[in-house]
Design a protein around this motif. Structure first.
Motif, short mmCIF file in Angstrom:
data_model
loop_
_atom_site.label_atom_id
_atom_site.label_comp_id
_atom_site.label_asym_id
_atom_site.label_seq_id
_atom_site.Cartn_x
_atom_site.Cartn_y
_atom_site.Cartn_z
N UNK A 322 0.84 -1.20 0.00
CA UNK A 322 0.00 0.00 0.00
C UNK A 322 0.88 1.26 0.00
N UNK A 323 1.97 1.24 0.79
CA UNK A 323 2.91 2.38 0.81
C UNK A 323 3.44 2.63 -0.60
N UNK A 324 3.81 1.53 -1.26
CA UNK A 324 4.36 1.66 -2.62
C UNK A 324 3.34 2.29 -3.55
N UNK A 331 3.59 10.30 -7.15
CA UNK A 331 4.69 10.61 -8.07
C UNK A 331 6.02 10.87 -7.39
N UNK A 332 6.20 10.36 -6.17
CA UNK A 332 7.48 10.58 -5.49
C UNK A 332 8.53 9.55 -5.91
N UNK A 333 8.11 8.55 -6.67
CA UNK A 333 9.07 7.59 -7.20
C UNK A 333 8.47 6.93 -8.43
N UNK A 334 9.33 6.22 -9.18
CA UNK A 334 8.86 5.37 -10.26
C UNK A 334 9.15 3.95 -9.82
N UNK A 335 8.57 2.98 -10.51
CA UNK A 335 8.85 1.60 -10.11
C UNK A 335 10.33 1.25 -10.20
N UNK A 336 11.06 2.07 -10.98
CA UNK A 336 12.47 1.76 -11.18
C UNK A 336 13.37 2.45 -10.16
N UNK A 337 12.78 3.37 -9.38
CA UNK A 337 13.58 4.08 -8.38
C UNK A 337 14.23 3.09 -7.41
N UNK A 357 20.79 -7.57 3.30
CA UNK A 357 20.53 -7.95 1.91
C UNK A 357 21.31 -7.06 0.96
N UNK A 358 21.40 -7.49 -0.31
CA UNK A 358 22.04 -6.65 -1.31
C UNK A 358 21.23 -5.39 -1.48
N UNK A 359 21.85 -4.36 -1.94
CA UNK A 359 21.10 -3.16 -2.27
C UNK A 359 21.90 -2.39 -3.29
N UNK A 360 21.40 -1.41 -4.03
CA UNK A 360 20.01 -0.97 -3.92
C UNK A 360 19.02 -1.87 -4.68
N UNK A 361 17.75 -1.76 -4.29
CA UNK A 361 16.68 -2.50 -4.95
C UNK A 361 15.67 -1.53 -5.55
N UNK A 362 14.92 -2.03 -6.56
CA UNK A 362 13.80 -1.22 -7.06
C UNK A 362 12.52 -1.60 -6.30
N UNK A 363 11.41 -0.98 -6.68
CA UNK A 363 10.15 -1.17 -5.93
C UNK A 363 9.73 -2.64 -5.86
N UNK A 364 9.76 -3.33 -7.01
CA UNK A 364 9.28 -4.71 -7.03
C UNK A 364 10.06 -5.58 -6.07
N UNK A 365 11.38 -5.43 -6.15
CA UNK A 365 12.22 -6.26 -5.29
C UNK A 365 12.05 -5.86 -3.82
N UNK A 366 11.86 -4.58 -3.59
CA UNK A 366 11.71 -4.11 -2.21
C UNK A 366 10.45 -4.70 -1.58
N UNK A 367 9.38 -4.83 -2.41
CA UNK A 367 8.16 -5.46 -1.88
C UNK A 367 8.41 -6.94 -1.65
N UNK A 368 8.97 -7.58 -2.65
CA UNK A 368 9.17 -9.02 -2.58
C UNK A 368 10.02 -9.40 -1.37
N UNK A 369 11.02 -8.55 -1.08
CA UNK A 369 11.94 -8.91 0.00
C UNK A 369 11.74 -8.07 1.25
N UNK A 370 10.73 -7.20 1.21
CA UNK A 370 10.33 -6.48 2.41
C UNK A 370 11.44 -5.62 3.01
N UNK A 371 11.95 -4.68 2.19
CA UNK A 371 13.01 -3.81 2.67
C UNK A 371 12.43 -2.64 3.47
N UNK A 372 12.83 -2.53 4.71
CA UNK A 372 12.30 -1.47 5.56
C UNK A 372 12.77 -0.09 5.12
N UNK A 375 10.77 1.59 2.10
CA UNK A 375 9.43 2.17 2.34
C UNK A 375 9.47 3.33 3.31
N UNK A 376 10.55 3.38 4.13
CA UNK A 376 10.74 4.55 4.98
C UNK A 376 11.03 5.76 4.10
N UNK A 377 11.82 5.54 3.03
CA UNK A 377 12.11 6.60 2.09
C UNK A 377 10.82 7.10 1.43
N UNK A 378 10.02 6.15 0.91
CA UNK A 378 8.78 6.54 0.23
C UNK A 378 7.88 7.34 1.17
#
Ligand SMILES: [Zn+2]
Lengths: 613, 472
Positions: A322-324, A331-337, A357-372, A375-378
């Motif tokens: 939902x945050x994503x 418009x504060x990010x794109x899926x590729x951010x 975990x490795x980083x940086x990640x884009x939105x899809x990966x951040x959801x899949x792997x639950x990067x805190x 979503x704090x950034x968003x």
């Protein structure tokens, strides 16, 4: 007397004629006609109430869930009581003399307190057994003032769905005051659908008028039944639940505490609503209800509490999709951010941890792997946008998205005691922090922690809205009412304010959470099914964290959306995800794949209640 | 000495009947209010306590009436009438609506129904009008003024939507008849009323049967046994033959049609026999019979086939056959049960169950007779019926003794008003008359009606003390 004219005689004769007519008619009425001729001690006419059968309840596939069974109450009209052979009476009722004394003492005290009337029937002894009834019926003529009243009790075809169905109980004084349909001793629906749809289910009482003799024996219909009003049976209703799925859900949740809510996203229909621990609805039927109710009420695990709609939990990581979506819409990010994550989110001395975990990640990966950190950034970007001048405005903007998803307020489901959950507003933080707070102060909200409180049904509904790509229907349990329509609010589409295309990367991320190499919910994989999900771990200050999982499937045009909470279950992937996936699989495929039988076994046997040590 | 003389002139028999009725009425109001759930010997807030106050006030009223000179009632009758009509008219606009009728004035705790006054005033005025030495119904001018006096209050009361009270005035046909109105008008009036009510309550064939009986009686009185017998024979014969024929053929038609054939045969025979014997009376009898038949069918047809269900219900409600949501005749039904349950000797005083607990509505007002029936049985109801019939006959015989025709006519008016209330009220409680909410004189709870009936009666008793004088 002077000469009386003929006309005077005629008038006198008219008077006499009417007088004689009355004398004859009164003679017929009072002396001759047996249908009106009764002794002074007796009521001439007796009203017999016919209680209608309550409406039946079916599941979405037409399976009968709730029906009725006959029940007989021994009624008393105190004024008509005569001295009687109490020993014989006790034998018929199979009670002791002492019990009978108690029953009479109770009746007298109710009379004194004006709870019952001397002249109107009230219940003397509830729910005679078949044997008592058979025995008593033959002897009843000997006991003036007593009669047997037929009613119906509920009969449950499955030992499940107690929280959904509610139960039937006797009306109280306040109920009678509120609705003059009820008289003392009547039953009405309490909780669940029995209460919500009481007015449809109860039907209409019928009245039969009979003539009775001195002994209270019926002597036939009064006025050939012309004044009788037939009882009208209650309307049948069809629920949205799938009783097999409900049963399966309750089995999966046995020896666990928590809740499952499964919805059909395209309609908002509740497919299953489990609150664990559950109980058999038959426990609350008839005579044994009072005892069982007290026992259930005293149980420390609170089985009567419907966690699915009343339990308030922090959503945990299941909040991230939902945050994503909010971030994309703003418009504060794109899926590729991409955002960096070095074991968490660091700002000066502030640190919100994350797994390594490795980083940086884009939105899809951040959801899949639950990067805190992601979503704090968003979250902070949304709140601190240039277009909102103050943190309060930014926060309200963010909060309104949550409200649009049905969080923080009652959804309006057809249960009376739904909890609204809790979404703080800016005033709340203004008070708490004396107006000096920033997006960083409340950043734990980004990962579903902090002050947030959501109910399982709200989470399932949010998940359905994601699956639907931007809208939902108010969740509800009613599918059809016999010769009537269901409330129109359950047919109204509700928009979330987020555009359809913004859900695409979110759904991808949720798919990857289940299917990705490093996804958090591998146990939720169902062969040949594009299930999308998100695990969560809700912090629990009182002990082990709660295991949370929400999912929908299939990815395109989802047919089921589900939220599962297992209290003290630890990680979302451990209990909630497999249980949710089994529910989805059972509903969509009707059976569990052979490769997943071991998971099913583990879930069914898992015991989180009785402690390992 | 003077006092003693006066006592001799007052008709104590009537006063005793009056006292018995009022007392017995009060006893029954007490019973109707008595609550066995909560037995309280005397409660000032209850209806029986208020009724006791009104009874006491009636004593004062009686004293005032006796103190007033008889001439006053003649002299002031017109003024009284004017006041009554004025009040009747203004109550349409200023009155309080009770049970759908706007017929009461309400001044604080006091309620007053101008129709009560109108009854007395109209009776007095009619008496004065008709007692003029040159009065006769044959003069158009006299007839017109009588009708005007009569119609004005009736119209006002109809406008108040109080049908029950308006119909009272129709009973003045009895004093009119006594004073020379042609008997045929009385007969036609009575028959018309009976037939139209009966057609609505009973199936047409029972009304036809009644008409036949009426015609037979008329024939028997006006002609002779022979013609009556022969006509009856032909009538029954034709009826039986047609019925038999249809039975054999297997056709099942309505009874009324067979009866019509019988009536046709009957009337043809009557006319032929009558003409051959030169008895003129057969013509009006035949006309009357066929008039009644046509009237029966047309009113039955009108109500059952022309009117819509909704309109029909309105007619029934208007006539009082239907009056509450529980269906037609709920009140009557309950009241019949109550009366019937009393049996021969009743359940005993205060032992009634049906006339308490709201089984019977309006227990102490319009349906007070139910309490009598239930608690005092047939003995009680028969006593009340006999007392009323005795009172009414006593009144007309007293009226006949008056030297002054004003007193006589007024006496007939009083007896007729009692007769109307007696017939409709008791008839309604036992299911013989439509449910028209009017009180039973002296019995029913309520100050307005008690004072009205008391005044009505005692003005006559006052006039009666001057029976040998000519009052004008
Ligand atoms: Zn991270």
């Amino acid at each position: 007397m002077e000469n009386i004219s003929r006309r005077t005689i005629v008038i006198a004769l008219i008077f006499i004629f009417i007088g004689i007519t009355f004398a004859i008619k009164l003679f017929i009425l009072q002396v001759y006609d047996p249908s009106y001729k009764f002794s002074a001690a007796n009521n001439t006419q007796k009203e017999i109430i016919n209680f209608p059968a309550r409406g039946l309840v079916y599941d979405r596939n037409g399976k009968l869930i709730v029906s009725n069974q006959a029940d007989y109450d021994l009624m008393v009209v105190p004024r008509e009581l005569k001295s009687m052979d109490s020993l014989d009476f006790c034998n018929a009722l199979e009670i002791s003399i002492e019990d009978l004394r108690q029953l009479f003492a109770g009746m007298r005290s109710r009379l004194r307190n004006r709870k019952i009337s001397r002249i109107k029937p009230s219940v003397f002894y509830r729910q005679l057994s078949a044997k008592q009834y058979g025995y008593l019926q033959e002897k009843l003529y000997k006991y003036d003032g007593f009669f047997v009243q037929r009613r119906t009790l509920r009969k449950y075809e499955y030992p499940n769905a107690a929280h959904i169905l509610g139960y039937i109980s006797e009306v109280g004084a306040s109920d009678i005051k509120k609705d003059d349909y009820y008289i003392s001793g009547d039953y009405h629906g309490k909780n669940g659908i029995e209460s919500t749809y009481e007015n449809f289910l109860r039907g209409e009482k019928g009245y039969k008028y009979v003539l009775v003799d001195v002994h209270g024996r019926e002597k036939g219909a009064f006025r050939d039944g012309q004044s009788d009003i037939p009882a009208k049976a209650g309307k049948d209703i069809k629920l949205t639940i799938d009783v097999d799925l409900q049963q399966y859900g309750e089995q999966l949740m046995q020896n666990k505490i928590g809740a499952i809510v499964a919805l059909e996203p395209s309609t908002g229909e509740i497919l299953s609503l489990v609150s664990a621990p559950h109980f058999d609805p038959s426990l609350l039927v008839g005579k044994k209800r009072a005892g069982n109710f007290a026992a259930l009420n005293a149980d420390t695990l609170k089985p009567l509490f419907n966690r699915a709609i009343m339990g308030r939990y922090p959503p945990g990581s299941t909040f991230k999709p939902l945050m994503g979506a909010i971030g994309l819409q703003e418009g504060v990010l794109t899926p590729e951010t991409k955002y960096e994550c070095n074991g968490g989110y660091w700002v000066g001395r502030f640190h919100q941890g994350c797994h390594a975990h490795y980083s940086p990640w884009d939105l899809r990966k951040a959801i899949a792997n639950s990067c805190n950190a992601y979503f704090s950034q968003i979250f902070r970007s949304v709140i601190d946008q240039p277009k909102t001048s103050t943190v309060q405005d930014g926060f309200e903007l963010w909060k309104n998205y949550l409200v649009n998803f049905g969080l923080g307020y009652k959804l309006g489901v057809d249960f009376s005691n739904e909890d609204r959950g809790f979404i703080p507003n800016s005033d709340y933080y203004d008070k708490w922090y004396n107006k000096s707070w920033s997006s960083l102060t409340v950043v734990s909200l980004a990962i579903g922690q902090g002050e947030l409180g959501t109910t399982p049904i709200q989470m399932a509904n949010m998940c359905a809205a994601i699956g639907n790509e931007g809208y939902y229907y108010t969740p509800h349990i009613i599918k059809e009412i016999e010769s009537d329509t269901i409330p129109s609010k359950y047919k109204a589409k509700r928009a979330t304010g987020i555009d359809k295309e913004n859900f695409e990367p979110i759904k991808d991320g949720m798919e990857m959470a289940v299917w990705g190499d490093m996804g958090t919910a591998g146990l939720a994989r169902i062969p040949d099914l594009t299930i999308c999900g998100k695990t969560g771990t809700a912090q629990n200050p009182h002990g082990e964290d709660h295991s949370v999982f929400m999912a929908f499937a299939p990815k395109e045009n989802p047919q089921i959306a589900i939220a599962v909470y297992v209290e003290n279950g630890g990680y979302g992937s451990t209990w909630a995800a497999p249980i949710a996936s089994l529910m989805v699989e059972k509903y969509l495929n009707k059976e569990v794949h052979s490769s997943r039988k071991w998971i099913e076994k583990r879930m069914l046997e898992g015991d989180l209640v009785h402690g390992s040590e | 000495m003077v006092q003693n003389n006066y006592n001799k002139k007052v008709d104590w028999v009537t006063i005793v009947i009056y006292a018995i009725l009022v007392l017995f009425g009060w006893i029954n109001i007490y019973a109707a209010n008595y609550n066995p759930e909560n037995p309280v010997f005397f409660d000032m807030g209850m209806e029986y306590a208020k009724q006791l106050i009104w009874i006491s006030a009636s004593m004062v009223l009686i004293w005032v009436i006796f103190m007033t000179d008889s001439k006053f009632y003649v002299a002031f009758s017109n003024i009284l009438y004017g006041v009554a009509v004025f009040l009747l008219f203004s109550v349409i606009f200023l009155g309080k609506e009770i049970n759908g009728a706007k017929s009461w004035f309400e001044l604080g705790p006091i309620r007053f129904q101008p129709a009560e006054l109108a009854k007395i005033a109209t009776a007095l005025t009619l008496a004065r009008m008709m007692s003029r030495h040159d009065f006769t119904f044959k003069k158009f001018k006299n007839l017109a003024s009588i009708i005007a006096i009569w119609a004005l209050p009736v119209l006002c009361i109809f406008l108040q939507n109080d049908t029950g009270s308006a119909l009272v005035f129709f009973v003045f046909i009895l004093p009119f008849y006594r004073e020379g109105l042609p008997g045929s008008i009385l007969v036609f009036g009575l028959m018309g009323a009976i037939v139209s009510v009966l057609t609505l309550v009973y199936p047409p064939y029972s009304v036809l049967a009644l008409i036949i009986v009426g015609a037979l009686v008329a024939l028997f009185v006006k002609t002779d046994k022979k013609i009556t017998g022969i006509a009856l024979m032909y009538g029954v014969g034709a009826f039986a033959i047609v019925l038999g024929l249809f039975y054999i053929v297997g056709l099942n038609l309505r009874w009324e049609l067979f009866m019509l054939v019988g009536i046709l045969a009957f009337s043809i025979v009557v006319l032929i026999k009558g003409f051959s014997k030169k008895i003129k009376a057969v013509v009006p009898i035949a006309i009357f019979m066929w008039g009644a038949v046509v009237f029966t069918f047309s009113s039955s047809y009108f109500v059952n086939d022309v009117l819509s269900e909704y309109q029909r219900n309105r007619v029934y409600v208007l006539l009082g056959f239907k009056d509450d949501p529980l269906g037609a005749g709920y009140n009557v039904n309950q009241s019949k049960i109550a009366i019937g349950s009393g049996g021969f000797s009743g359940k005993g005083y205060l032992q009634g169950t049906q006339t308490k607990f709201d089984f019977v509505p309006e227990q102490s007002t319009d349906f007070i007779f139910c309490t009598v029936g239930e608690e005092w049985g047939y003995l009680g109801t028969l006593t009340v019926v006999i007392l009323f019939v005795f009172l009414m006959i006593r009144l007309i015989f007293l009226a006949e003794k008056q030297h002054s025709s004003f007193s006589r006519i007024y006496g007939y008016c009083v007896a007729s008003i009692f007769f109307y209330h007696f017939t409709i009220n008791i008839g309604m409680t036992i299911g013989l008359a439509p449910v028209i909410g009017i009180p039973l004189p002296f019995f029913s709870y309520g100050g307005s009606s008690l004072w009205g009936f008391t005044t009505l009666l005692f003005i006559f008793l006052k006039l009666d003390t001057n029976r040998s004088e000519l009052i004008r």
